[in-house]
Design a protein around this motif. Structure first.
Motif, PDB file in Angstrom:
ATOM      1  N   GLN A   1     103.574  -7.436  33.759  1.00  0.00           N
ATOM      2  CA  GLN A   1     104.412  -7.593  32.514  1.00  0.00           C
ATOM      3  C   GLN A   1     105.966  -7.848  32.759  1.00  0.00           C
ATOM      4  O   GLN A   1     106.682  -7.851  31.971  1.00  0.00           O
ATOM      5  CB  GLN A   1     104.258  -6.118  31.855  1.00  0.00           C
ATOM      6  CG  GLN A   1     102.869  -5.965  31.219  1.00  0.00           C
ATOM      7  CD  GLN A   1     102.976  -4.895  30.580  1.00  0.00           C
ATOM      8  OE1 GLN A   1     103.464  -3.841  30.617  1.00  0.00           O
ATOM      9  NE2 GLN A   1     101.717  -4.274  29.798  1.00  0.00           N
TER      10      GLN A   1
ATOM     11  N   VAL B   1     100.059   1.016  31.683  1.00  0.00           N
ATOM     12  CA  VAL B   1     100.690   0.045  30.852  1.00  0.00           C
ATOM     13  C   VAL B   1     100.655   0.720  29.347  1.00  0.00           C
ATOM     14  O   VAL B   1     100.820  -0.026  28.285  1.00  0.00           O
ATOM     15  CB  VAL B   1     100.073  -1.263  30.839  1.00  0.00           C
ATOM     16  CG1 VAL B   1     100.102  -1.991  32.079  1.00  0.00           C
ATOM     17  CG2 VAL B   1      98.422  -1.024  30.351  1.00  0.00           C
ATOM     18  N   GLN B   2     100.862   2.014  29.332  1.00  0.00           N
ATOM     19  CA  GLN B   2     100.625   2.850  28.172  1.00  0.00           C
ATOM     20  C   GLN B   2      99.839   2.423  27.094  1.00  0.00           C
ATOM     21  O   GLN B   2     100.351   1.811  26.042  1.00  0.00           O
ATOM     22  CB  GLN B   2     102.215   2.795  27.377  1.00  0.00           C
ATOM     23  CG  GLN B   2     102.896   3.727  28.375  1.00  0.00           C
ATOM     24  CD  GLN B   2     104.441   3.790  28.173  1.00  0.00           C
ATOM     25  OE1 GLN B   2     105.209   2.752  28.276  1.00  0.00           O
ATOM     26  NE2 GLN B   2     105.059   4.657  27.903  1.00  0.00           N
ATOM     27  N   PRO B   3      98.616   2.397  27.331  1.00  0.00           N
ATOM     28  CA  PRO B   3      97.561   1.846  26.361  1.00  0.00           C
ATOM     29  C   PRO B   3      97.563   2.458  25.003  1.00  0.00           C
ATOM     30  O   PRO B   3      97.867   3.792  25.165  1.00  0.00           O
ATOM     31  CB  PRO B   3      96.131   1.907  27.075  1.00  0.00           C
ATOM     32  CG  PRO B   3      96.383   2.815  27.944  1.00  0.00           C
ATOM     33  CD  PRO B   3      97.814   2.769  28.539  1.00  0.00           C
ATOM     34  N   ARG B   4      97.385   1.672  23.971  1.00  0.00           N
ATOM     35  CA  ARG B   4      96.848   2.455  22.689  1.00  0.00           C
ATOM     36  C   ARG B   4      95.471   3.157  22.662  1.00  0.00           C
ATOM     37  O   ARG B   4      95.172   3.841  21.919  1.00  0.00           O
ATOM     38  CB  ARG B   4      97.282   1.254  21.643  1.00  0.00           C
ATOM     39  CG  ARG B   4      98.538   1.092  21.609  1.00  0.00           C
ATOM     40  CD  ARG B   4      99.098   0.424  20.275  1.00  0.00           C
ATOM     41  NE  ARG B   4      98.642  -0.876  20.185  1.00  0.00           N
ATOM     42  CZ  ARG B   4      98.583  -1.370  18.990  1.00  0.00           C
ATOM     43  NH1 ARG B   4      99.159  -0.793  17.802  1.00  0.00           N
ATOM     44  NH2 ARG B   4      98.095  -2.528  18.784  1.00  0.00           N
TER      45      ARG B   4
ATOM     46  N   GLN C   1      97.022  -4.039  24.259  1.00  0.00           N
ATOM     47  CA  GLN C   1      97.405  -2.672  24.947  1.00  0.00           C
ATOM     48  C   GLN C   1      96.240  -1.943  25.244  1.00  0.00           C
ATOM     49  O   GLN C   1      96.196  -0.709  24.609  1.00  0.00           O
ATOM     50  CB  GLN C   1      98.552  -2.032  24.359  1.00  0.00           C
ATOM     51  CG  GLN C   1      99.873  -2.604  24.697  1.00  0.00           C
ATOM     52  CD  GLN C   1     100.987  -2.099  23.666  1.00  0.00           C
ATOM     53  OE1 GLN C   1     101.233  -2.415  22.549  1.00  0.00           O
ATOM     54  NE2 GLN C   1     101.588  -1.160  24.495  1.00  0.00           N
TER      55      GLN C   1
ATOM     56  N   GLN D   1      96.286  -9.428  25.826  1.00  0.00           N
ATOM     57  CA  GLN D   1      97.363  -8.841  26.388  1.00  0.00           C
ATOM     58  C   GLN D   1      98.280  -8.008  25.659  1.00  0.00           C
ATOM     59  O   GLN D   1      98.931  -7.202  26.004  1.00  0.00           O
ATOM     60  CB  GLN D   1      98.481  -9.712  27.336  1.00  0.00           C
ATOM     61  CG  GLN D   1      97.741 -10.952  28.058  1.00  0.00           C
ATOM     62  CD  GLN D   1      97.306 -12.012  27.058  1.00  0.00           C
ATOM     63  OE1 GLN D   1      96.187 -12.094  26.530  1.00  0.00           O
ATOM     64  NE2 GLN D   1      98.270 -13.022  27.166  1.00  0.00           N
ATOM     65  N   GLN D   2      98.065  -8.333  24.364  1.00  0.00           N
ATOM     66  CA  GLN D   2      98.980  -7.729  23.334  1.00  0.00           C
ATOM     67  C   GLN D   2      98.206  -6.564  22.666  1.00  0.00           C
ATOM     68  O   GLN D   2      98.751  -5.818  21.840  1.00  0.00           O
ATOM     69  CB  GLN D   2      99.462  -8.540  22.276  1.00  0.00           C
ATOM     70  CG  GLN D   2     100.751  -9.392  22.718  1.00  0.00           C
ATOM     71  CD  GLN D   2     101.022 -10.441  21.618  1.00  0.00           C
ATOM     72  OE1 GLN D   2     101.069 -10.279  20.457  1.00  0.00           O
ATOM     73  NE2 GLN D   2     101.706 -11.482  22.170  1.00  0.00           N
TER      74      GLN D   2
END
Ligand code: ADP
Ligand code: ADP
Length: 226
Positions: free
Chosen positions: A104, A151-154, A77, A74-75
């Motif tokens: 979230q 979720v604004q993924p990296r 991203q 989950q962290q």
């Protein structure tokens, strides 16, 4: 967007299937890297490693220099768009997009705002209230991508995102998809077995063969040598 680094990454299923074999790659922020190769070459396993569904048997995977083994999924991203899109058919388009934000604990006001931005970005504003099971393949694809971006993924992982589409629609949707990815600037791994598709969209192409990177480079140079 993040830098994604594979450092001597290998993955073995059971005791004898080496699906990913000593991968070394440095993917720069915002790059669109296409993984290409025949069925069974390790593409899906590589995506699963980045998503955190499985851990490297050997080696390390770094997101902006941090070993992802120390980050729960989950962290990380990481946004994942599976081949089937895996949308919630009974929910509206907007609720599909907002789903991860709700998980979230993002406030209602922020969810609405972010969902509106994504509807606009993906050109599906008019579909916000429609149930997903009423949509065409191309529309579903956009919803799946909007949901992954919410979720604004990296890092964004796309597993054959055009495979489920009508061949006649593929090339026009392909350019829409690439324009969308360019606009978001997210670091992206895009899996396909279609060489022409890879050439058309990639910043870099990684050709996988038996779990190894057989070739890596720019589309202009990779397959153009005599
Ligand atoms: P691709 O996505 O390129 O088709 P995969 O990553 O799915 O390749 O598979 C790579 C190799 O790992 C193949 O030899 C495949 O048979 C094997 N493999 C994939 N998933 C499993 C699994 N769950 N258990 C055992 N072997 C697997
Ligand atoms: P709740 O989740 O408390 O029922 P809402 O009914 O306002 O709140 O919306 C549900 C979720 O879907 C929210 O997260 C919101 O961001 C999003 N949403 C619903 N309808 C729309 C729409 N037409 N445009 C943008 N976002 C929407």
């Amino acid at each position: 967007p993040a830098t994604l680094q594979f450092n001597q990454v290998s993955y073995q299923y059971g005791s004898d299937t080496l699906a990913v074999d000593d991968i070394n790659l440095l993917i720069k922020p915002g790059n669109l890297v296409v993984l290409v190769g025949p069925s069974g070459c390790g593409k899906s396993t590589l995506l699963k490693l980045v998503a955190g569904l499985i851990q490297p048997t050997w080696g390390t995977l770094l997101l902006d220099g941090t070993d992802v083994a120390s980050l729960p999924p989950q962290q990380r991203q990481v946004g994942w768009v599976p081949q089937s899109y895996a949308l919630f058919d009974h929910l509206s388009v907007a609720d599909n997009i907002a789903f991860g934000l709700r998980m979230q604990g993002v406030s209602r006001k922020k969810r609405r705002q972010r969902t509106e931005n994504l509807l606009e970005l993906c050109h599906i504003q008019a579909l916000a209230k429609r149930a997903v099971n009423e949509l065409s393949g191309g529309q579903r694809q956009r919803v799946a991508i909007a949901r992954a971006l919410a979720v604004q993924p990296r890092v964004l992982l796309l597993d054959e995102p055009l495979a489920a589409l009508d061949p006649q629609l593929r090339s026009s949707l392909r350019s829409n998809l690439v324009a969308l990815l360019r606009e978001t600037g997210v670091t992206t791994l895009f899996v396909t077995h279609d060489q022409a598709e890879a050439l058309a969209i990639a910043d870099k192409i990684a050709v996988l063969q038996d779990g190894r990177v057989a070739q890596y480079g720019n589309p202009e140079t990779l397959w153009n040598q005599p």
